[in-house]
Design an enzyme around this catalytic site. Structure first.
Site, PDB file in Angstrom:
ATOM      1  N   GLU A 126     -14.647   7.812  -2.413  1.00 59.46           N
ATOM      2  CA  GLU A 126     -13.739   8.893  -1.722  1.00 59.46           C
ATOM      3  C   GLU A 126     -14.183  10.269  -2.527  1.00 59.46           C
ATOM      4  O   GLU A 126     -14.100  11.206  -1.987  1.00 59.46           O
ATOM      5  CB  GLU A 126     -12.412   8.566  -2.593  1.00 59.46           C
ATOM      6  N   ARG A 249       1.703  16.571  -4.735  1.00 60.00           N
ATOM      7  CA  ARG A 249       1.908  15.532  -3.707  1.00 60.00           C
ATOM      8  C   ARG A 249       2.488  15.981  -2.334  1.00 60.00           C
ATOM      9  O   ARG A 249       2.938  16.875  -2.419  1.00 60.00           O
ATOM     10  CB  ARG A 249       2.746  14.340  -4.617  1.00 60.00           C
ATOM     11  N   ASP A 352      -4.115   5.418   4.177  1.00 59.99           N
ATOM     12  CA  ASP A 352      -4.100   5.947   2.689  1.00 59.99           C
ATOM     13  C   ASP A 352      -2.775   5.786   2.242  1.00 59.99           C
ATOM     14  O   ASP A 352      -2.772   5.583   1.176  1.00 59.99           O
ATOM     15  CB  ASP A 352      -4.494   7.052   2.828  1.00 59.99           C
ATOM     16  N   HIS A 389      -3.630   8.719 -16.050  1.00 61.49           N
ATOM     17  CA  HIS A 389      -4.283   9.427 -14.973  1.00 61.49           C
ATOM     18  C   HIS A 389      -4.553  10.799 -15.539  1.00 61.49           C
ATOM     19  O   HIS A 389      -5.310  10.981 -16.556  1.00 61.49           O
ATOM     20  CB  HIS A 389      -2.870   9.679 -13.968  1.00 61.49           C
TER      21      HIS A 389
HETATM   22  O1  SFD Z   1      -4.485   8.345  -6.609  1.00 59.85           O
HETATM   23  C1  SFD Z   1       7.914  -3.785 -19.055  1.00 59.85           C
HETATM   24  N1  SFD Z   1      -2.710   5.213  -9.819  1.00 59.85           N
HETATM   25  C2  SFD Z   1      -3.961   5.136  -9.151  1.00 59.85           C
HETATM   26  N2  SFD Z   1      -5.176   4.466 -10.062  1.00 59.85           N
HETATM   27  C3  SFD Z   1      -6.224   4.106  -9.028  1.00 59.85           C
HETATM   28  O2  SFD Z   1      -7.340   3.706  -9.763  1.00 59.85           O
HETATM   29  N3  SFD Z   1      -6.400   4.432  -7.862  1.00 59.85           N
HETATM   30  C4  SFD Z   1      -5.380   5.228  -7.260  1.00 59.85           C
HETATM   31  O3  SFD Z   1      -5.256   5.570  -6.049  1.00 59.85           O
HETATM   32  C5  SFD Z   1      -4.305   5.856  -7.928  1.00 59.85           C
HETATM   33  N4  SFD Z   1      -3.084   6.491  -7.448  1.00 59.85           N
HETATM   34  C6  SFD Z   1      -1.914   5.950  -7.757  1.00 59.85           C
HETATM   35  C7  SFD Z   1      -1.640   5.436  -9.117  1.00 59.85           C
HETATM   36  C8  SFD Z   1      -0.380   4.890  -9.501  1.00 59.85           C
HETATM   37  C9  SFD Z   1       0.807   5.215  -8.412  1.00 59.85           C
HETATM   38  C10 SFD Z   1       2.097   4.794  -9.080  1.00 59.85           C
HETATM   39  C11 SFD Z   1       0.557   5.470  -7.263  1.00 59.85           C
HETATM   40  C12 SFD Z   1      -0.896   6.202  -6.901  1.00 59.85           C
HETATM   41  C13 SFD Z   1       1.728   6.140  -6.274  1.00 59.85           C
HETATM   42  C14 SFD Z   1      -2.581   5.165 -11.175  1.00 59.85           C
HETATM   43  C15 SFD Z   1      -2.652   3.553 -11.847  1.00 59.85           C
HETATM   44  O4  SFD Z   1      -1.842   2.831 -10.989  1.00 59.85           O
HETATM   45  C16 SFD Z   1      -2.158   3.333 -13.300  1.00 59.85           C
HETATM   46  O5  SFD Z   1      -3.188   4.125 -13.905  1.00 59.85           O
HETATM   47  C17 SFD Z   1      -2.132   2.024 -13.990  1.00 59.85           C
HETATM   48  O6  SFD Z   1      -1.421   1.095 -13.115  1.00 59.85           O
HETATM   49  C18 SFD Z   1      -1.707   2.190 -15.239  1.00 59.85           C
HETATM   50  O7  SFD Z   1      -1.761   0.749 -15.556  1.00 59.85           O
HETATM   51  P1  SFD Z   1      -0.610   0.392 -16.824  1.00 59.85           P
HETATM   52  O8  SFD Z   1      -0.912  -0.804 -16.984  1.00 59.85           O
HETATM   53  O9  SFD Z   1      -0.661   1.138 -17.926  1.00 59.85           O
HETATM   54  O10 SFD Z   1       0.661   0.461 -16.355  1.00 59.85           O
HETATM   55  P2  SFD Z   1       1.465  -0.397 -15.129  1.00 59.85           P
HETATM   56  O11 SFD Z   1       0.442  -0.991 -14.196  1.00 59.85           O
HETATM   57  O12 SFD Z   1       2.533   0.413 -14.357  1.00 59.85           O
HETATM   58  O13 SFD Z   1       2.352  -1.579 -15.780  1.00 59.85           O
HETATM   59  C19 SFD Z   1       3.247  -1.438 -16.601  1.00 59.85           C
HETATM   60  C20 SFD Z   1       3.930  -2.952 -16.801  1.00 59.85           C
HETATM   61  O14 SFD Z   1       4.823  -2.836 -17.818  1.00 59.85           O
HETATM   62  C21 SFD Z   1       5.972  -3.668 -17.433  1.00 59.85           C
HETATM   63  N5  SFD Z   1       7.138  -2.982 -18.289  1.00 59.85           N
HETATM   64  N6  SFD Z   1       7.712  -5.069 -19.464  1.00 59.85           N
HETATM   65  C22 SFD Z   1       8.451  -5.695 -20.285  1.00 59.85           C
HETATM   66  N7  SFD Z   1       9.549  -4.890 -21.074  1.00 59.85           N
HETATM   67  C23 SFD Z   1       9.629  -3.578 -20.657  1.00 59.85           C
HETATM   68  N8  SFD Z   1      10.483  -2.806 -21.410  1.00 59.85           N
HETATM   69  C24 SFD Z   1       8.748  -2.914 -19.710  1.00 59.85           C
HETATM   70  N9  SFD Z   1       8.835  -1.719 -19.264  1.00 59.85           N
HETATM   71  C25 SFD Z   1       7.594  -1.791 -18.417  1.00 59.85           C
HETATM   72  C26 SFD Z   1       6.068  -3.188 -15.964  1.00 59.85           C
HETATM   73  O15 SFD Z   1       6.776  -4.265 -15.120  1.00 59.85           O
HETATM   74  C27 SFD Z   1       4.567  -3.372 -15.442  1.00 59.85           C
HETATM   75  O16 SFD Z   1       4.280  -4.759 -15.178  1.00 59.85           O
HETATM   76  S1  SFD Z   1      -3.282   8.164  -7.485  1.00 59.85           S
HETATM   77  O17 SFD Z   1      -2.141   8.542  -6.706  1.00 59.85           O
HETATM   78  O18 SFD Z   1      -3.516   8.366  -8.723  1.00 59.85           O
HETATM   79  P1  AMP Z   2      -4.626  12.210  -6.774  1.00 56.89           P
HETATM   80  O1  AMP Z   2      -4.387  11.537  -5.449  1.00 56.89           O
HETATM   81  O2  AMP Z   2      -4.071  13.500  -7.222  1.00 56.89           O
HETATM   82  O3  AMP Z   2      -3.844  11.069  -7.838  1.00 56.89           O
HETATM   83  O4  AMP Z   2      -5.969  11.855  -7.366  1.00 56.89           O
HETATM   84  C1  AMP Z   2      -6.773  11.124  -7.061  1.00 56.89           C
HETATM   85  C2  AMP Z   2      -8.173  11.351  -7.618  1.00 56.89           C
HETATM   86  O5  AMP Z   2      -8.836  12.449  -7.117  1.00 56.89           O
HETATM   87  C3  AMP Z   2      -8.147  11.702  -9.225  1.00 56.89           C
HETATM   88  O6  AMP Z   2      -9.193  11.124  -9.764  1.00 56.89           O
HETATM   89  C4  AMP Z   2      -7.977  13.048  -9.134  1.00 56.89           C
HETATM   90  O7  AMP Z   2      -8.699  13.674 -10.561  1.00 56.89           O
HETATM   91  C5  AMP Z   2      -9.076  13.494  -8.187  1.00 56.89           C
HETATM   92  N1  AMP Z   2      -8.770  14.664  -7.445  1.00 56.89           N
HETATM   93  C6  AMP Z   2      -7.567  15.140  -6.924  1.00 56.89           C
HETATM   94  N2  AMP Z   2      -7.743  16.282  -6.430  1.00 56.89           N
HETATM   95  C7  AMP Z   2      -9.009  16.802  -6.520  1.00 56.89           C
HETATM   96  C8  AMP Z   2      -9.681  17.968  -6.327  1.00 56.89           C
HETATM   97  N3  AMP Z   2      -9.085  19.008  -5.460  1.00 56.89           N
HETATM   98  N4  AMP Z   2     -11.119  18.043  -6.732  1.00 56.89           N
HETATM   99  C9  AMP Z   2     -11.739  17.117  -7.369  1.00 56.89           C
HETATM  100  N5  AMP Z   2     -10.879  15.835  -7.857  1.00 56.89           N
HETATM  101  C10 AMP Z   2      -9.769  15.698  -7.151  1.00 56.89           C
END
Ligand code: SFD
Ligand code: AMP
Length: 627
Positions: A126, A249, A352, A389
């Protein structure tokens, strides 16, 4: 008084959480536990297959270094994160995760995750660090591997248990307590080591949607700051509590933008101002050297758009139609190939979101939007606390033994509390780990925790009188409701208790108006933060009067207490750091500039369980030698 059965669970390693980090920790720790005849127990508030941030799936893996293909080096990644966080990152931790993440991604593929490949079998990127996947079932695949590993090592998994508090024996963490969200049972987990992996925090700030659609958010509303609360209440030192994450977003349905900026090379514009990242590039000089980095740091990308919004040049748009047509134009000569390419791009555009943020696909459908024909609004979201993140908040953890870093005290990812580890969103100052890096960091913490148990794991000394006290306090919202709910015609309006939803509104209003939320255009100042601290005194008093009519509301009560602590740590640390370093995340109007001389450092904090006092401290940023 609520009469819950007490269930005691004895284990060697307790993993709190069931998300990507916890699954990484479980998979790795189970392997080493089996070798040493030890027991691993994982406890999640939800069901492992569909819990946490990846519950809905993801459409990309955002951290893959590509060392084996010679594309990048681990050092390159350390430099990327250093720039993106405006110079403030624990480079030893970032290095440690980056050197393990590729092997983790290769495991995902072995377990059945479909990573897009091109005609030569190479991964489809990507962006420089991001791989495209068919990720709707991403979490199920990772959870299955964790379940198999734990079962194979004779461990246990508890689901639908909400962990509320750490169990302490002096400065050693000896487990955790919580309650079932389905039956009247109170759980006491006694452990020689514990890993906090319960994700980040959402809804500490008022979301953009308050009435209809209340609860819509990008990061999951069920991650409520339990990691931060758990480590803070244990007395662990915390870091970067001021470094919230504000993602831009697709407006109102929170669709991510990464694929559009990186894969589709789409432009973002403001209606009246044009392509703000180009038009306003001179502003980046003010944030040198980081502002001059490529890519522009995430917070500054936000900031340039916010400047256009402040001047009334909005709305902001993602030029999806322009981007798709530009790509397809290359096939214009051959109408058949053009049609095929358009179809392909259309499905990639919908996939996506269908793989990750379904509400965005719903909103497109609801508003008859065809991304290949019409652009979509984008907007900066309410702040989240997500150390995995482009935010950085979390616990201050030990670095790896083999690296030249001053920040190591025995076991990788151990907090400043004995026997307590943190990873993923729960550990701070090691940003840009995402799903894959969080899993890798979970593996690092899982292996180190087993090593700790083997070398130092004395039997947990748990004071059951203290446990009874905790049980009484944790269940008290049920008793308060029961004692007074019949005193008013409408039990929702009662002077003796406050309901969790009312309490959450009070917290969100405070944070939104005084700590730089959406309605304050992400601006705050010492005066506003001082006022926030005054109001926190009353909010904490209110938290003692939370009422809950059932298990569902009891969980909401404690979720909001966890959110409140995250909010307070955030306000205290924004007050402590007397500069503006991450415009686009928050802007301190009274200290509008970056101050490299006095504030090129970590702003850490610690709550002292013995005195109940907070302490703020600076820690040096230590670049990795030679990087
Ligand atoms: O682009 C209890 N993330 C993305 N990561 C990627 O690698 N690619 C993507 O495309 C990503 N995109 C994205 C991402 C997240 C979200 C929500 C969207 C889009 C819409 C980020 C990753 O998801 C993130 O970095 C990891 O999941 C973080 O992992 P971690 O383990 O720190 O958190 P978790 O997976 O949410 O797990 C938390 C757990 O804890 C539990 N929990 N259990 C018991 N008691 C309590 N009190 C608790 N509180 C929470 C939860 O149930 C869960 O199991 S993009 O947009 O960034
Ligand atoms: P996001 O969809 O904003 O969660 O971003 C997903 C991934 O793309 C993350 O690794 C961001 O750091 C990267 N990213 C998003 N927008 C840009 C941009 N304009 N230039 C470079 N990296 C980006």
């Amino acid at each position: 008084m609520a009469n819950f059965e007490t269930v005691e669970v004895n284990t060697d390693l307790l993993i709190v959480g069931g998300g990507f980090t916890a699954c990484g920790a479980a998979t790795e720790a189970a392997y080493w536990a089996k070798k040493n005849g030890l027991k691993v127990t994982l406890v999640d508030k939800a069901a492992l297959d569909r819990s946490g941030a990846v519950a809905m799936g993801l459409s990309a893996i955002n951290q893959y270094v590509g060392v084996r293909d010679g594309d990048n080096t681990v050092e390159d990644y350390v430099r990327y994160v250093r720039q993106d966080l405006m110079g403030i990152s624990r480079e030893d931790l970032v290095y440690n995760i980056a050197r393990h993440v590729d092997s983790t991604v290769h495991l995902f593929e072995k377990w059945g995750l479909k990573i897009w490949t091109d005609e030569d079998g190479k991964y489809v990127h990507e962006g420089r660090w991001q791989l495209m996947i068919n990720g709707e079932s991403y979490k199920i695949i990772i959870a299955e591997a964790a379940k198999n590993a734990i079962a194979d090592a004779g461990g246990e998994i508890y689901e639908r248990i909400f962990i509320t508090e750490p169990l302490m024996d002096g400065n050693r963490c000896v487990g955790a307590v919580g309650f079932s969200t389905r039956e009247e049972k109170f759980y006491v987990f006694k452990a020689k080591a514990t890993i906090a992996a319960a994700g980040g925090a959402v809804h500490v700030f008022r979301p953009r949607s308050v009435g209809e659609g209340f609860g819509r958010s990008w990061y999951p509303p069920f991650n409520t700051g339990s990691s931060a609360y758990f480590t803070m209440k244990a007395g662990a030192e915390m870091t970067c509590q001021e470094v919230r994450f504000i993602p831009v977003r697709f407006k109102d349905a929170y669709g991510p933008v990464g694929a559009w900026f990186l894969l589709f090379k789409s432009r973002a514009i403001s209606a009246e101002g044009g392509e703000y990242m180009a038009v306003r590039k001179d502003e980046l000089q003010n944030w040198a050297p980081y502002g001059l980095a490529k890519p522009i740091p995430a917070n500054l990308r936000n900031y340039l758009g916010m400047l256009d919004m402040d001047e009334g040049l909005g709305p902001l748009y993602m030029e999806t139609d322009e981007a798709i047509n530009k790509i397809a134009d290359a096939f214009k000569e051959d109408p058949k190939a053009f049609k095929k390419k358009m179809k392909e791009l259309e499905s990639e555009a919908w996939e996506d979101f269908l793989d990750m943020t379904i509400s965005q696909a719903h909103l497109w459908a609801a508003q008859n939007v065809k991304p290949e024909e019409k652009h979509s609004e984008i907007a900066a979201c309410e702040p989240y606390f997500i150390g995995s993140h482009s935010g950085a908040s979390g616990a201050w953890v030990s670095g790896p033994e083999d690296l030249d870093t001053p920040y190591k005290w025995g076991y990788a990812n151990m907090c400043t509390v004995d026997g307590l580890f943190a990873a993923g969103d729960a550990s701070g100052a090691s940003s840009h780990k995402f799903s894959s890096g969080s899993h890798a960091e979970g593996r690092i913490a899982g292996k180190a925790a087993i090593k700790y148990v083997v070398e130092k794991g004395a039997d947990p000394n748990v004071d059951m009188a203290k446990v009874e006290g905790l049980k009484k306090k944790i269940l008290s919202p049920l008793d308060l409701w029961q004692a007074h709910c019949n005193e008013t015609t409408d039990p929702e309006i009662n002077a003796n208790y406050i309901l969790p939803r009312q309490f959450m509104f009070r917290l969100q209003k405070l944070m939104d108006e005084y700590a730089g939320g959406v309605t304050s255009a992400f601006k705050t100042s010492k005066s506003l933060l001082d006022r926030a601290m005054e109001l926190f005194v009353f909010l904490k008093e209110d938290s003692e009067k939370l009422g809950a009519r059932d298990l569902y509301e009891l969980e909401r009560c404690w979720e909001n207490i966890h959110r409140m602590w995250q909010g307070e740590a955030h306000v205290r640390t924004m007050l402590f750091r007397e500069e503006t370093r991450w415009p686009g995340y928050y802007f301190r109007s009274d200290t509008p500039k970056m101050d490299e001389d006095n504030w090129h450092c970590f702003a850490n904090c610690r709550w002292d369980p013995a005195s109940g006092e907070w302490e703020m401290m600076k820690r040096d940023v230590v670049p990795l030698p030679g990087v």
